[in-house]
Motif scaffolding. Structure first.
Motif, PDB file in Angstrom:
ATOM      1  N   ARG A  28      10.917   4.454   9.795  1.00 37.64           N
ATOM      2  CA  ARG A  28      11.022   3.204   9.050  1.00 37.64           C
ATOM      3  C   ARG A  28      10.352   2.099   9.852  1.00 37.64           C
ATOM      4  NH1 ARG A  28      13.879   0.925   4.833  1.00 37.64           N
ATOM      5  NH2 ARG A  28      14.303  -1.312   5.041  1.00 37.64           N
ATOM      6  N   LEU A  29       9.340   1.474   9.264  1.00 40.07           N
ATOM      7  CA  LEU A  29       8.588   0.418   9.914  1.00 40.07           C
ATOM      8  C   LEU A  29       9.198  -0.929   9.566  1.00 40.07           C
ATOM      9  CD1 LEU A  29       5.025   1.705   8.955  1.00 40.07           C
ATOM     10  CD2 LEU A  29       6.226   2.111  11.110  1.00 40.07           C
ATOM     11  N   ASP A  30       9.028  -1.909  10.473  1.00 41.36           N
ATOM     12  CA  ASP A  30       9.439  -3.257  10.091  1.00 41.36           C
ATOM     13  C   ASP A  30       8.439  -3.793   9.066  1.00 41.36           C
ATOM     14  OD1 ASP A  30       7.204  -4.451  11.432  1.00 41.36           O
ATOM     15  OD2 ASP A  30       8.351  -4.654  13.277  1.00 41.36           O
ATOM     16  N   ASP A  31       8.792  -4.924   8.448  1.00 39.81           N
ATOM     17  CA  ASP A  31       7.975  -5.428   7.342  1.00 39.81           C
ATOM     18  C   ASP A  31       6.527  -5.641   7.756  1.00 39.81           C
ATOM     19  OD1 ASP A  31      10.153  -5.375   5.689  1.00 39.81           O
ATOM     20  OD2 ASP A  31      10.460  -7.558   5.664  1.00 39.81           O
ATOM     21  N   ASP A  32       6.304  -6.266   8.901  1.00 40.50           N
ATOM     22  CA  ASP A  32       4.946  -6.580   9.311  1.00 40.50           C
ATOM     23  C   ASP A  32       4.142  -5.306   9.564  1.00 40.50           C
ATOM     24  OD1 ASP A  32       3.199  -8.896   9.835  1.00 40.50           O
ATOM     25  OD2 ASP A  32       3.020  -8.015  11.844  1.00 40.50           O
ATOM     26  N   ALA A  33       4.750  -4.335  10.227  1.00 37.36           N
ATOM     27  CA  ALA A  33       4.058  -3.076  10.494  1.00 37.36           C
ATOM     28  C   ALA A  33       3.760  -2.326   9.203  1.00 37.36           C
ATOM     29  CB  ALA A  33       4.889  -2.213  11.435  1.00 37.36           C
ATOM     30  N   LEU A  34       4.675  -2.386   8.244  1.00 37.76           N
ATOM     31  CA  LEU A  34       4.452  -1.721   6.966  1.00 37.76           C
ATOM     32  C   LEU A  34       3.296  -2.369   6.210  1.00 37.76           C
ATOM     33  CD1 LEU A  34       5.175   0.281   4.768  1.00 37.76           C
ATOM     34  CD2 LEU A  34       6.979  -1.289   4.008  1.00 37.76           C
ATOM     35  N   LEU A  35       3.269  -3.693   6.174  1.00 36.81           N
ATOM     36  CA  LEU A  35       2.175  -4.379   5.487  1.00 36.81           C
ATOM     37  C   LEU A  35       0.840  -4.059   6.142  1.00 36.81           C
ATOM     38  CD1 LEU A  35       3.857  -7.842   4.847  1.00 36.81           C
ATOM     39  CD2 LEU A  35       3.489  -5.997   3.191  1.00 36.81           C
ATOM     40  N   GLU A  36       0.815  -4.044   7.469  1.00 30.84           N
ATOM     41  CA  GLU A  36      -0.406  -3.704   8.196  1.00 30.84           C
ATOM     42  C   GLU A  36      -0.862  -2.287   7.848  1.00 30.84           C
ATOM     43  OE1 GLU A  36      -3.323  -4.457  11.464  1.00 30.84           O
ATOM     44  OE2 GLU A  36      -1.916  -5.811  10.492  1.00 30.84           O
ATOM     45  N   ARG A  37       0.080  -1.382   7.771  1.00 24.81           N
ATOM     46  CA  ARG A  37      -0.258   0.009   7.475  1.00 24.81           C
ATOM     47  C   ARG A  37      -0.866   0.145   6.084  1.00 24.81           C
ATOM     48  NH1 ARG A  37       2.341   5.440   6.083  1.00 24.81           N
ATOM     49  NH2 ARG A  37       1.270   6.829   7.530  1.00 24.81           N
ATOM     50  N   VAL A  38      -0.276  -0.511   5.114  1.00 24.56           N
ATOM     51  CA  VAL A  38      -0.797  -0.435   3.752  1.00 24.56           C
ATOM     52  C   VAL A  38      -2.197  -1.050   3.682  1.00 24.56           C
ATOM     53  CG1 VAL A  38      -0.461  -1.200   1.375  1.00 24.56           C
ATOM     54  CG2 VAL A  38       1.495  -0.405   2.711  1.00 24.56           C
ATOM     55  N   GLN A  39      -2.371  -2.203   4.307  1.00 18.50           N
ATOM     56  CA  GLN A  39      -3.682  -2.834   4.294  1.00 18.50           C
ATOM     57  C   GLN A  39      -4.740  -1.954   4.954  1.00 18.50           C
ATOM     58  OE1 GLN A  39      -2.391  -6.716   6.166  1.00 18.50           O
ATOM     59  NE2 GLN A  39      -3.915  -7.503   4.744  1.00 18.50           N
ATOM     60  N   ARG A  40      -4.421  -1.464   6.129  1.00 14.14           N
ATOM     61  CA  ARG A  40      -5.428  -0.745   6.906  1.00 14.14           C
ATOM     62  C   ARG A  40      -5.803   0.589   6.256  1.00 14.14           C
ATOM     63  NH1 ARG A  40      -5.669  -0.207  13.505  1.00 14.14           N
ATOM     64  NH2 ARG A  40      -7.741   0.747  13.570  1.00 14.14           N
ATOM     65  N   GLN A  41      -4.811   1.301   5.761  1.00 14.86           N
ATOM     66  CA  GLN A  41      -5.109   2.573   5.105  1.00 14.86           C
ATOM     67  C   GLN A  41      -5.904   2.341   3.827  1.00 14.86           C
ATOM     68  OE1 GLN A  41      -4.075   5.376   6.630  1.00 14.86           O
ATOM     69  NE2 GLN A  41      -3.793   7.016   5.135  1.00 14.86           N
ATOM     70  N   SER A  42      -5.550   1.319   3.065  1.00 16.73           N
ATOM     71  CA  SER A  42      -6.270   1.018   1.822  1.00 16.73           C
ATOM     72  C   SER A  42      -7.693   0.577   2.107  1.00 16.73           C
ATOM     73  CB  SER A  42      -5.529  -0.060   1.029  1.00 16.73           C
ATOM     74  OG  SER A  42      -4.215   0.341   0.706  1.00 16.73           O
ATOM     75  N   PHE A  43      -7.909  -0.104   3.235  1.00 11.60           N
ATOM     76  CA  PHE A  43      -9.253  -0.570   3.579  1.00 11.60           C
ATOM     77  C   PHE A  43     -10.221   0.588   3.758  1.00 11.60           C
ATOM     78  CE2 PHE A  43     -12.327  -1.543   7.016  1.00 11.60           C
ATOM     79  CZ  PHE A  43     -13.143  -2.398   6.274  1.00 11.60           C
ATOM     80  N   ARG A  44      -9.716   1.739   4.153  1.00  9.76           N
ATOM     81  CA  ARG A  44     -10.590   2.877   4.353  1.00  9.76           C
ATOM     82  C   ARG A  44     -11.329   3.252   3.067  1.00  9.76           C
ATOM     83  NH1 ARG A  44      -8.494   7.417   5.234  1.00  9.76           N
ATOM     84  NH2 ARG A  44     -10.360   8.188   6.280  1.00  9.76           N
ATOM     85  N   TYR A  45     -10.748   2.923   1.925  1.00 13.45           N
ATOM     86  CA  TYR A  45     -11.434   3.177   0.654  1.00 13.45           C
ATOM     87  C   TYR A  45     -12.791   2.475   0.642  1.00 13.45           C
ATOM     88  CZ  TYR A  45     -12.375   3.656  -4.307  1.00 13.45           C
ATOM     89  OH  TYR A  45     -12.968   3.975  -5.506  1.00 13.45           O
ATOM     90  N   PHE A  46     -12.837   1.246   1.115  1.00 16.14           N
ATOM     91  CA  PHE A  46     -14.058   0.453   1.052  1.00 16.14           C
ATOM     92  C   PHE A  46     -14.986   0.684   2.242  1.00 16.14           C
ATOM     93  CE2 PHE A  46     -10.813  -1.732  -1.391  1.00 16.14           C
ATOM     94  CZ  PHE A  46     -11.465  -1.876  -2.598  1.00 16.14           C
ATOM     95  N   TRP A  47     -14.460   1.271   3.296  1.00 18.54           N
ATOM     96  CA  TRP A  47     -15.277   1.473   4.495  1.00 18.54           C
ATOM     97  C   TRP A  47     -15.736   2.924   4.615  1.00 18.54           C
ATOM     98  CZ3 TRP A  47     -17.673  -2.148   6.988  1.00 18.54           C
ATOM     99  CH2 TRP A  47     -18.260  -1.871   8.217  1.00 18.54           C
ATOM    100  N   ASP A  48     -14.782   3.849   4.664  1.00 22.03           N
ATOM    101  CA  ASP A  48     -15.131   5.256   4.839  1.00 22.03           C
ATOM    102  C   ASP A  48     -15.618   5.899   3.541  1.00 22.03           C
ATOM    103  OD1 ASP A  48     -14.251   4.898   7.406  1.00 22.03           O
ATOM    104  OD2 ASP A  48     -12.367   5.970   7.135  1.00 22.03           O
ATOM    105  N   PHE A  49     -15.094   5.444   2.411  1.00 21.83           N
ATOM    106  CA  PHE A  49     -15.421   6.067   1.128  1.00 21.83           C
ATOM    107  C   PHE A  49     -16.509   5.294   0.371  1.00 21.83           C
ATOM    108  CE2 PHE A  49     -14.395   7.028  -3.417  1.00 21.83           C
ATOM    109  CZ  PHE A  49     -14.693   8.377  -3.383  1.00 21.83           C
ATOM    110  N   ALA A  50     -17.073   4.258   0.962  1.00 24.14           N
ATOM    111  CA  ALA A  50     -18.139   3.509   0.298  1.00 24.14           C
ATOM    112  C   ALA A  50     -19.321   4.427   0.004  1.00 24.14           C
ATOM    113  CB  ALA A  50     -18.589   2.353   1.184  1.00 24.14           C
TER     114      ALA A  50
END
Length: 439
Positions: A28-50
């Motif tokens: 279980r992540l704290d709120d800030d770590a969870l938000l960071e995780r969602v942002q960073r993993q989702s960003f891979r769509y635009f960077w790695d999957f471009a």
């Protein structure tokens, strides 16, 4: 719309994913770590999957590899800005990627400065969206330009490739012939124009919907600008513009009954800061809060009796479903929840969104979490989870989480002179007009 076809291949690009991000976590992540995780993993769509040639955003995973989306690519530009600010990629890497994206579009098909909804990411040729939709899509173009505005303000250094980047963005912005789409000076804007079918689609852009950003950009443009009456006598005159009726205990200022899909509160407001933004029709912060609360309240009431709906499991918007794709909303409820609907509403009602995010991640992560963040949608009634990610659904999560955390994209976008001119010409009020970022 956006229907799956053949499996996708992954673009050859350096991964932004730490090893521990590969799969759902049981910790279980704290709120800030969870938000960071969602942002960073989702960003891979635009960077790695471009797309490997153009660098633009592919429309979806498990679709046609070659199809890129202009609106989703605009969201991707803003996601790249977030990634630099958070240290996931370097400033130089971001500038190089943006030059590749813009350089590709400089040579691609366009129509009076506007781009199509879909395009081949290798050839730059139009990919027809519908039978007569094979030319300019003004709304998708506006979403693309919205991303460029944020990048143009952010990459402000006077050395390296950043001055050239700003110049190329400026040229692309000036090339859009917004006024052409009034159809010879009518009080309104039209969504499509085709080199083969002209104005045959005859789709005037009427509100309330996701298109406010288009009128702001068009009214403030350095050239080819539109008159304010195109907004006041066009967009604002739809029978579904003014609402002001209470529903599920929420008074909705604008929009159809039920509020419509939640992307109405997201796409224009990735850049436009709704905090303190108002005009003669509405307070847009209050509008987006009301829309979010209404969507959640509807799902809690659950008049369709769908399995899984509740205070921590809500969110109706455009997404995949078991039979295709649809703009889900209270008046088009098919029992399908899209994580992006709630997550991208985080700035408006964090006390409602964070529990839903926890539910999606902590309770359902073994089913919902994938290579590029949350899968697009699920239906517990149908026992179905999408295995797709869509650019237009991944991007808003990254950007709106960042706007909640720091206000980064809102404060960048609202610094732009043409944006402020457009808002003022349309008679909007905003605390940004004083020149002070909103806290």
């Amino acid at each position: 719309m956006n229907k799956p076809s053949k499996p996708s291949r992954r673009a050859p690009a350096p991964s932004t994913r730490p090893p521990e991000e590969a799969a759902a976590t049981t910790a279980r992540l704290d709120d800030d770590a969870l938000l960071e995780r969602v942002q960073r993993q989702s960003f891979r769509y635009f960077w790695d999957f471009a797309h490997p040639v153009s660098g633009l955003a592919r429309d979806r995973t498990h679709g046609n590899d070659e199809v890129i989306t202009l609106g989703g690519s605009g969201f991707g530009v803003m996601a790249i800005v977030v990634a630099v600010e958070r240290g996931w990629i370097s400033r130089g890497e971001a500038v190089d990627r943006l030059h590749r994206m813009i350089g590709f579009l400089e040579q691609a098909e366009s129509f009076h400065g506007a781009y199509p909804h879909f395009m081949n990411g290798t050839t730059g040729k139009v990919v027809r969206y519908a039978r007569k939709d094979d030319g300019a899509d003004l709304v998708e173009t506006a979403f693309w330009i919205q991303g460029l505005v944020a990048a143009q303000v952010y990459f402000d250094r006077d050395d390296g490739k950043e001055p050239w980047l700003r110049a190329r963005i400026g040229d692309m912005r000036r090339a859009v012939e917004w006024s052409w789409f009034t159809r010879d000076g009518r009080d309104g804007l039209y969504w499509h124009w085709s080199p083969n079918h002209g104005w045959a689609m005859n789709h005037e852009i009427l509100g309330w919907n996701e298109c406010l950003i288009l009128f702001v950009l068009a009214a403030g443009a350095e050239q080819y600008s539109i008159p304010p009456l195109a907004y006041h006598n066009g967009f604002a005159q739809s029978r579904t513009f003014i609402n002001r009726r209470p529903q599920y205990g929420v008074e909705l200022p604008l929009g159809p009954d039920g509020g419509g899909p939640l992307f109405f509160a997201h796409y224009s407001f990735l850049g436009l800061d709704p905090r303190g933004l108002s005009d003669r029709y509405a307070d847009y912060w209050a509008q987006n809060i009301a829309h979010t609360r209404l969507n959640q309240a509807y799902c809690v009431a659950n008049p369709g009796g769908f399995k899984g709906y509740g205070p921590d499991c809500w969110g109706l918007t455009a997404c995949d479903n078991p039979t295709g794709y649809s703009a889900h909303s209270p008046d088009n409820d098919r029992g399908v929840i899209a994580p992006t609907a709630a997550i991208s509403s985080l700035p408006y009602a964090p006390e409602l969104v964070l529990p839903a995010l926890r539910h999606f991640h902590d309770d359902m992560g073994d089913r919902l979490w994938g290579e590029y963040g949350f899968f697009d949608a699920f239906s517990e009634s149908a026992g179905w989870v999408a295995k797709t990610h869509l650019a237009i659904d991944q991007g808003p999560q990254i950007i709106m989480i960042e706007n909640y955390r720091t206000g980064l994209i809102w404060n960048l976008f609202m610094r732009d002179a043409e944006v402020r001119r457009g808002l003022q010409r349309l008679d909007f009020q905003s605390p940004h007009f004083s020149g002070t970022p909103v806290g």
